[in-house]
Design a protein around this motif. Sequence first.
Motif, PDB file in Angstrom:
ATOM      1  N   PRO A  91     -44.547-114.420 127.324  1.00 51.41           N
ATOM      2  CA  PRO A  91     -45.334-115.443 126.631  1.00 51.41           C
ATOM      3  C   PRO A  91     -46.390-114.879 125.697  1.00 51.41           C
ATOM      4  O   PRO A  91     -46.724-115.513 124.689  1.00 51.41           O
ATOM      5  CB  PRO A  91     -45.967-116.242 127.780  1.00 51.41           C
ATOM      6  CG  PRO A  91     -45.851-115.372 128.987  1.00 51.41           C
ATOM      7  CD  PRO A  91     -44.626-114.558 128.796  1.00 51.41           C
ATOM      8  N   VAL A  92     -46.917-113.690 125.990  1.00 53.80           N
ATOM      9  CA  VAL A  92     -47.911-113.105 125.097  1.00 53.80           C
ATOM     10  C   VAL A  92     -47.307-112.858 123.719  1.00 53.80           C
ATOM     11  O   VAL A  92     -47.994-112.988 122.698  1.00 53.80           O
ATOM     12  CB  VAL A  92     -48.482-111.791 125.682  1.00 53.80           C
ATOM     13  CG1 VAL A  92     -47.417-110.713 125.802  1.00 53.80           C
ATOM     14  CG2 VAL A  92     -49.654-111.284 124.848  1.00 53.80           C
ATOM     15  N   LEU A  93     -46.024-112.534 123.661  1.00 52.48           N
ATOM     16  CA  LEU A  93     -45.364-112.324 122.379  1.00 52.48           C
ATOM     17  C   LEU A  93     -45.086-113.653 121.685  1.00 52.48           C
ATOM     18  O   LEU A  93     -45.184-113.753 120.453  1.00 52.48           O
ATOM     19  CB  LEU A  93     -44.052-111.553 122.570  1.00 52.48           C
ATOM     20  CG  LEU A  93     -44.186-110.123 123.108  1.00 52.48           C
ATOM     21  CD1 LEU A  93     -42.804-109.496 123.273  1.00 52.48           C
ATOM     22  CD2 LEU A  93     -45.048-109.270 122.193  1.00 52.48           C
ATOM     23  N   GLY A  94     -44.750-114.663 122.458  1.00 48.73           N
ATOM     24  CA  GLY A  94     -44.530-115.981 121.869  1.00 48.73           C
ATOM     25  C   GLY A  94     -45.779-116.506 121.191  1.00 48.73           C
ATOM     26  O   GLY A  94     -45.708-117.151 120.138  1.00 48.73           O
ATOM     27  N   ASP A  95     -46.940-116.194 121.763  1.00 45.79           N
ATOM     28  CA  ASP A  95     -48.208-116.674 121.207  1.00 45.79           C
ATOM     29  C   ASP A  95     -48.554-115.990 119.886  1.00 45.79           C
ATOM     30  O   ASP A  95     -49.329-116.538 119.094  1.00 45.79           O
ATOM     31  CB  ASP A  95     -49.342-116.432 122.206  1.00 45.79           C
ATOM     32  CG  ASP A  95     -49.220-117.304 123.452  1.00 45.79           C
ATOM     33  OD1 ASP A  95     -48.495-118.322 123.395  1.00 45.79           O
ATOM     34  OD2 ASP A  95     -49.834-116.954 124.475  1.00 45.79           O
ATOM     35  N   ILE A  96     -47.998-114.792 119.668  1.00 50.34           N
ATOM     36  CA  ILE A  96     -48.348-114.036 118.450  1.00 50.34           C
ATOM     37  C   ILE A  96     -47.113-113.779 117.598  1.00 50.34           C
ATOM     38  O   ILE A  96     -47.069-112.809 116.834  1.00 50.34           O
ATOM     39  CB  ILE A  96     -49.036-112.701 118.817  1.00 50.34           C
ATOM     40  CG1 ILE A  96     -48.142-111.850 119.728  1.00 50.34           C
ATOM     41  CG2 ILE A  96     -50.388-112.948 119.469  1.00 50.34           C
ATOM     42  CD1 ILE A  96     -48.687-110.449 120.009  1.00 50.34           C
ATOM     43  N   ARG A  97     -46.137-114.626 117.685  1.00 55.69           N
ATOM     44  CA  ARG A  97     -44.852-114.375 117.018  1.00 55.69           C
ATOM     45  C   ARG A  97     -44.974-114.257 115.498  1.00 55.69           C
ATOM     46  O   ARG A  97     -44.128-113.614 114.865  1.00 55.69           O
ATOM     47  CB  ARG A  97     -43.844-115.454 117.389  1.00 55.69           C
ATOM     48  CG  ARG A  97     -44.168-116.830 116.839  1.00 55.69           C
ATOM     49  CD  ARG A  97     -43.135-117.860 117.286  1.00 55.69           C
ATOM     50  NE  ARG A  97     -43.268-118.155 118.704  1.00 55.69           N
ATOM     51  CZ  ARG A  97     -42.410-118.914 119.395  1.00 55.69           C
ATOM     52  NH1 ARG A  97     -41.357-119.435 118.786  1.00 55.69           N
ATOM     53  NH2 ARG A  97     -42.606-119.159 120.658  1.00 55.69           N
ATOM     54  N   GLN A  98     -45.989-114.870 114.899  1.00 54.99           N
ATOM     55  CA  GLN A  98     -46.153-114.801 113.449  1.00 54.99           C
ATOM     56  C   GLN A  98     -47.124-113.698 113.020  1.00 54.99           C
ATOM     57  O   GLN A  98     -47.409-113.552 111.843  1.00 54.99           O
ATOM     58  CB  GLN A  98     -46.628-116.154 112.913  1.00 54.99           C
ATOM     59  CG  GLN A  98     -45.650-117.293 113.150  1.00 54.99           C
ATOM     60  CD  GLN A  98     -44.245-116.994 112.629  1.00 54.99           C
ATOM     61  OE1 GLN A  98     -44.092-116.358 111.582  1.00 54.99           O
ATOM     62  NE2 GLN A  98     -43.229-117.436 113.357  1.00 54.99           N
ATOM     63  N   GLN A  99     -47.569-112.899 113.982  1.00 51.74           N
ATOM     64  CA  GLN A  99     -48.498-111.807 113.669  1.00 51.74           C
ATOM     65  C   GLN A  99     -47.717-110.574 113.245  1.00 51.74           C
ATOM     66  O   GLN A  99     -46.632-110.290 113.768  1.00 51.74           O
ATOM     67  CB  GLN A  99     -49.344-111.494 114.905  1.00 51.74           C
ATOM     68  CG  GLN A  99     -50.504-110.545 114.661  1.00 51.74           C
ATOM     69  CD  GLN A  99     -51.433-110.485 115.880  1.00 51.74           C
ATOM     70  OE1 GLN A  99     -51.615-111.490 116.570  1.00 51.74           O
ATOM     71  NE2 GLN A  99     -51.993-109.320 116.143  1.00 51.74           N
ATOM     72  N   LYS A 100     -48.257-109.817 112.286  1.00 52.30           N
ATOM     73  CA  LYS A 100     -47.611-108.585 111.853  1.00 52.30           C
ATOM     74  C   LYS A 100     -47.640-107.563 112.994  1.00 52.30           C
ATOM     75  O   LYS A 100     -48.657-107.367 113.656  1.00 52.30           O
ATOM     76  CB  LYS A 100     -48.313-108.004 110.623  1.00 52.30           C
ATOM     77  CG  LYS A 100     -48.116-108.818 109.358  1.00 52.30           C
ATOM     78  CD  LYS A 100     -46.685-108.698 108.851  1.00 52.30           C
ATOM     79  CE  LYS A 100     -46.474-109.456 107.541  1.00 52.30           C
ATOM     80  NZ  LYS A 100     -47.188-108.844 106.411  1.00 52.30           N
ATOM     81  N   ALA A 101     -46.517-106.902 113.205  1.00 56.50           N
ATOM     82  CA  ALA A 101     -46.410-105.964 114.321  1.00 56.50           C
ATOM     83  C   ALA A 101     -47.369-104.792 114.185  1.00 56.50           C
ATOM     84  O   ALA A 101     -47.815-104.218 115.184  1.00 56.50           O
ATOM     85  CB  ALA A 101     -44.973-105.458 114.439  1.00 56.50           C
ATOM     86  N   GLY A 102     -47.707-104.440 112.946  1.00 62.42           N
ATOM     87  CA  GLY A 102     -48.616-103.326 112.734  1.00 62.42           C
ATOM     88  C   GLY A 102     -50.024-103.584 113.219  1.00 62.42           C
ATOM     89  O   GLY A 102     -50.823-102.650 113.341  1.00 62.42           O
ATOM     90  N   THR A 103     -50.367-104.837 113.495  1.00 63.97           N
ATOM     91  CA  THR A 103     -51.711-105.179 113.960  1.00 63.97           C
ATOM     92  C   THR A 103     -51.799-105.266 115.481  1.00 63.97           C
ATOM     93  O   THR A 103     -52.868-105.528 116.015  1.00 63.97           O
ATOM     94  CB  THR A 103     -52.165-106.526 113.365  1.00 63.97           C
ATOM     95  OG1 THR A 103     -51.352-107.582 113.915  1.00 63.97           O
ATOM     96  CG2 THR A 103     -52.030-106.514 111.848  1.00 63.97           C
ATOM     97  N   LEU A 104     -50.688-105.049 116.182  1.00 64.14           N
ATOM     98  CA  LEU A 104     -50.671-105.206 117.639  1.00 64.14           C
ATOM     99  C   LEU A 104     -51.320-104.012 118.331  1.00 64.14           C
ATOM    100  O   LEU A 104     -51.350-102.899 117.796  1.00 64.14           O
ATOM    101  CB  LEU A 104     -49.240-105.363 118.142  1.00 64.14           C
ATOM    102  CG  LEU A 104     -48.396-106.492 117.551  1.00 64.14           C
ATOM    103  CD1 LEU A 104     -47.030-106.534 118.231  1.00 64.14           C
ATOM    104  CD2 LEU A 104     -49.097-107.840 117.683  1.00 64.14           C
TER     105      LEU A 104
END
Length: 248
Positions: free
Chosen positions: A136-149
């Motif tokens: 679910p943590v990934l579902g919440d940030i699905r539109q976030q750029k991976a480079g910012t994780l």
Amino acid sequence: MATSDTDTTTTTDPILSMDDVTSGYGNTTVLHDVSIAIEEEDVACLIGPNGSGKSTLMKSIYGFADVQSGTVTFRDEDITGRSPQENLRNRISYVLQDASVFPNMTVQENMLMGGYVFDDDEQAAERAETLYDEFPVLGDIRQQKAGTLSGGQRRLLELARALMVDPDLMLLDEPSIGLEPRFIDDVFERIEQLNDLGTTILLVEQNAEKGLSVADRGFVLASGEIKFTGTGTELLNNEEVGRLYLGG
């Protein structure tokens, strides 16, 4: 008790085996007559010092290294030298040691890249939605750029993306590398959860005690050769393994 030979006897036919594999890169040989066997739905952990050939062993299975002799078998089928693309279609996934997310893509786009073997984008999107329920943590940030994780979020994305093909076998190379302790625990909880769901896992782990603690079977690799094999508990309790490889 674990032994210092390469006996890989199992009680059932293994899902994965390497028989007398010698491999490396071009004219450079890294592994020497390596034999291992992993039973279906087990967690197997490979430990050893830096430079011992652990990543090369994984790459020899997946087609990134050159197998010079010997055989790699998956579900009784010879897959020696098979390409990574073929292995992925054969439901074997591989999470590399180095960060492998696409930083300029969103989490969702990274997930869909993991499902490129599907026949259509809709099928891949449906699989991604299923995995967001598990992560679910990934579902919440699905539109976030991976480079910012964060490092932990990137590792979870790599795990989830590798699950897009619903693998029978997952290869994990150093899943805890570079992570804070709280993320390490989370990653290993995920590994155990995936295994509980029926995924067979072979992992290379720098934190040998952590890796062996979740392993049904363990292997110690040094100088390109298997030196010890046994259950995870046997290797943890083996005084020689502890002295040489666990800092005991």
